[in-house]
Design a protein around this motif. Structure first.
Motif, mmCIF file in Angstrom:
data_model
loop_
_atom_site.group_PDB
_atom_site.id
_atom_site.type_symbol
_atom_site.label_atom_id
_atom_site.label_comp_id
_atom_site.label_asym_id
_atom_site.label_seq_id
_atom_site.Cartn_x
_atom_site.Cartn_y
_atom_site.Cartn_z
ATOM 1 N N MET A 56 0.833 -1.198 0.000
ATOM 2 C CA MET A 56 0.000 0.000 0.000
ATOM 3 C C MET A 56 0.873 1.257 0.000
ATOM 4 S SD MET A 56 -2.924 -1.243 2.636
ATOM 5 C CE MET A 56 -4.359 -0.320 2.191
ATOM 6 N N HIS A 57 1.980 1.193 0.732
ATOM 7 C CA HIS A 57 2.908 2.324 0.772
ATOM 8 C C HIS A 57 3.859 2.219 -0.406
ATOM 9 C CE1 HIS A 57 6.533 4.495 2.581
ATOM 10 N NE2 HIS A 57 5.652 5.405 2.255
ATOM 11 N N LEU A 58 3.764 3.168 -1.323
ATOM 12 C CA LEU A 58 4.557 3.117 -2.546
ATOM 13 C C LEU A 58 5.880 3.861 -2.431
ATOM 14 C CD1 LEU A 58 1.680 3.699 -5.113
ATOM 15 C CD2 LEU A 58 2.597 1.535 -4.275
ATOM 16 N N LYS A 59 6.155 4.445 -1.277
ATOM 17 C CA LYS A 59 7.374 5.226 -1.005
ATOM 18 C C LYS A 59 7.419 6.449 -1.913
ATOM 19 C CE LYS A 59 9.843 1.295 0.776
ATOM 20 N NZ LYS A 59 11.033 0.484 0.742
ATOM 21 N N VAL A 60 8.613 6.888 -2.268
ATOM 22 C CA VAL A 60 8.770 8.072 -3.122
ATOM 23 C C VAL A 60 8.511 7.651 -4.563
ATOM 24 C CG1 VAL A 60 10.380 9.812 -3.972
ATOM 25 C CG2 VAL A 60 10.405 9.168 -1.562
ATOM 26 N N ILE A 61 7.540 8.309 -5.182
ATOM 27 C CA ILE A 61 7.170 7.931 -6.550
ATOM 28 C C ILE A 61 7.527 8.987 -7.579
ATOM 29 C CG2 ILE A 61 5.289 6.403 -5.889
ATOM 30 C CD1 ILE A 61 3.504 8.910 -6.733
ATOM 31 N N ASP A 62 7.748 10.224 -7.138
ATOM 32 C CA ASP A 62 8.014 11.302 -8.078
ATOM 33 C C ASP A 62 8.870 12.354 -7.402
ATOM 34 O OD1 ASP A 62 7.919 12.682 -10.456
ATOM 35 O OD2 ASP A 62 5.827 13.311 -10.277
ATOM 36 N N LYS A 63 9.464 13.197 -8.219
ATOM 37 C CA LYS A 63 10.325 14.262 -7.717
ATOM 38 C C LYS A 63 10.051 15.519 -8.534
ATOM 39 C CE LYS A 63 15.120 15.045 -6.571
ATOM 40 N NZ LYS A 63 16.488 14.526 -6.616
ATOM 41 N N PHE A 64 9.979 16.657 -7.857
ATOM 42 C CA PHE A 64 9.783 17.944 -8.511
ATOM 43 C C PHE A 64 10.798 18.900 -7.919
ATOM 44 C CE2 PHE A 64 7.862 22.162 -8.769
ATOM 45 C CZ PHE A 64 7.568 22.238 -10.123
ATOM 46 N N TYR A 65 11.803 19.249 -8.683
ATOM 47 C CA TYR A 65 12.946 20.029 -8.215
ATOM 48 C C TYR A 65 13.508 19.390 -6.949
ATOM 49 C CZ TYR A 65 11.781 23.450 -11.758
ATOM 50 O OH TYR A 65 11.522 24.062 -12.942
ATOM 51 N N SER A 105 5.645 11.244 -1.843
ATOM 52 C CA SER A 105 5.419 9.890 -1.347
ATOM 53 C C SER A 105 3.943 9.573 -1.462
ATOM 54 C CB SER A 105 5.850 9.771 0.115
ATOM 55 O OG SER A 105 7.240 9.931 0.222
ATOM 56 N N ALA A 106 3.632 8.299 -1.687
ATOM 57 C CA ALA A 106 2.245 7.903 -1.903
ATOM 58 C C ALA A 106 1.879 6.667 -1.103
ATOM 59 C CB ALA A 106 1.998 7.641 -3.381
ATOM 60 N N TYR A 107 0.598 6.596 -0.775
ATOM 61 C CA TYR A 107 0.012 5.453 -0.083
ATOM 62 C C TYR A 107 -1.355 5.249 -0.718
ATOM 63 C CZ TYR A 107 -1.418 2.594 3.964
ATOM 64 O OH TYR A 107 -1.822 1.579 4.794
ATOM 65 N N VAL A 108 -1.628 4.050 -1.206
ATOM 66 C CA VAL A 108 -2.897 3.769 -1.877
ATOM 67 C C VAL A 108 -3.672 2.763 -1.041
ATOM 68 C CG1 VAL A 108 -3.986 2.926 -3.980
ATOM 69 C CG2 VAL A 108 -1.841 4.180 -4.116
ATOM 70 N N THR A 109 -4.903 3.091 -0.699
ATOM 71 C CA THR A 109 -5.731 2.220 0.116
ATOM 72 C C THR A 109 -6.385 1.152 -0.771
ATOM 73 O OG1 THR A 109 -7.778 3.473 -0.121
ATOM 74 C CG2 THR A 109 -6.262 4.174 1.623
ATOM 75 N N SER A 110 -7.019 0.194 -0.142
ATOM 76 C CA SER A 110 -7.694 -0.858 -0.901
ATOM 77 C C SER A 110 -8.913 -0.327 -1.651
ATOM 78 C CB SER A 110 -8.098 -2.003 0.022
ATOM 79 O OG SER A 110 -8.889 -1.509 1.075
ATOM 80 N N GLY A 111 -9.439 0.799 -1.231
ATOM 81 C CA GLY A 111 -10.567 1.431 -1.917
ATOM 82 C C GLY A 111 -10.122 2.430 -2.970
ATOM 83 N N ASN A 112 -8.834 2.432 -3.314
ATOM 84 C CA ASN A 112 -8.227 3.312 -4.315
ATOM 85 C C ASN A 112 -8.245 4.784 -3.908
ATOM 86 O OD1 ASN A 112 -6.717 3.561 -6.638
ATOM 87 N ND2 ASN A 112 -8.501 3.941 -7.914
ATOM 88 N N ILE A 113 -8.196 5.053 -2.617
ATOM 89 C CA ILE A 113 -8.020 6.408 -2.113
ATOM 90 C C ILE A 113 -6.513 6.615 -1.985
ATOM 91 C CG2 ILE A 113 -8.505 8.005 -0.219
ATOM 92 C CD1 ILE A 113 -11.007 7.120 -1.741
ATOM 93 N N LYS A 114 -6.014 7.749 -2.463
ATOM 94 C CA LYS A 114 -4.580 7.988 -2.486
ATOM 95 C C LYS A 114 -4.206 9.060 -1.467
ATOM 96 C CE LYS A 114 -5.255 7.116 -7.269
ATOM 97 N NZ LYS A 114 -6.697 7.112 -7.143
ATOM 98 N N PHE A 115 -3.199 8.760 -0.652
ATOM 99 C CA PHE A 115 -2.617 9.730 0.263
ATOM 100 C C PHE A 115 -1.288 10.160 -0.360
ATOM 101 C CE2 PHE A 115 -4.474 7.115 4.022
ATOM 102 C CZ PHE A 115 -5.752 7.553 3.712
ATOM 103 N N LEU A 116 -1.124 11.447 -0.591
ATOM 104 C CA LEU A 116 0.088 11.969 -1.210
ATOM 105 C C LEU A 116 0.719 13.002 -0.284
ATOM 106 C CD1 LEU A 116 -1.393 12.484 -4.755
ATOM 107 C CD2 LEU A 116 0.112 10.664 -4.036
ATOM 108 N N LEU A 117 2.029 12.923 -0.138
ATOM 109 C CA LEU A 117 2.746 13.842 0.731
ATOM 110 C C LEU A 117 3.915 14.435 -0.038
ATOM 111 C CD1 LEU A 117 2.902 14.920 3.683
ATOM 112 C CD2 LEU A 117 4.581 13.128 4.094
#
Length: 141
Positions: free
Chosen positions: A62-71, A76-88
């Motif tokens: 569920m925890h996808l760690k660092v998925i992208d970088k901007f400058y 970091s991302a976390y995807v729940t089983s209901g496809n709700i995404k937590f992004l930090l």
């Protein structure tokens, strides 16, 4: 150090967002993003949704760690089983601490979801939810 948290619904709609600063190393919890970056935060986070959709089907965690970088900022991302995404959006790499923050945030989201007054993909406007997210940020970040 500054953070931007976004909870994105299953239809890619924004459910909740919060920008805050660190409480570690004498921080006061206020965001230190410049005015330009503060306005760009939602766009930066939403631009990583395509990457999440590619990665979530190749990774069983569920925890996808660092998925992208901007400058100098990481997403970091976390995807729940209901496809709700937590992004930090954050500045430094701290995978384990962020994972613990996401796990507790998921627990808080599930408790909110169990309320008969809330439905999936509805914006979260509860002041109690907001306070508890800030408490989690203070505890972990």
């Amino acid at each position: 150090m500054s953070f931007y948290l976004a909870i994105i619904g299953s239809k890619d709609n924004a459910i909740y967002s919060l920008d805050f600063g660190t409480y570690r190393q004498g921080g006061d919890g206020t965001s230190k993003f410049s005015a330009d970056v503060r306005q760009l935060c939602p766009f930066i986070v939403h631009s990583s949704l395509d990457i999440i959709e590619e990665v979530q089907w190749t990774n069983s965690a569920m925890h996808l760690k660092v998925i992208d970088k901007f400058y100098n900022y990481l997403i970091s991302a976390y995807v729940t089983s209901g496809n709700i995404k937590f992004l930090l959006l954050h500045e430094t790499r701290a995978d384990e601490v962020i994972r613990q923050f996401f796990v507790d945030l998921y627990d808080l989201y599930v408790k909110t979801l169990m309320s008969p007054f809330y439905s999936v993909d509805q914006a979260i406007t509860s002041k109690v939810f907001d306070q508890r997210v800030k408490m989690l940020a203070k505890k972990y970040l």
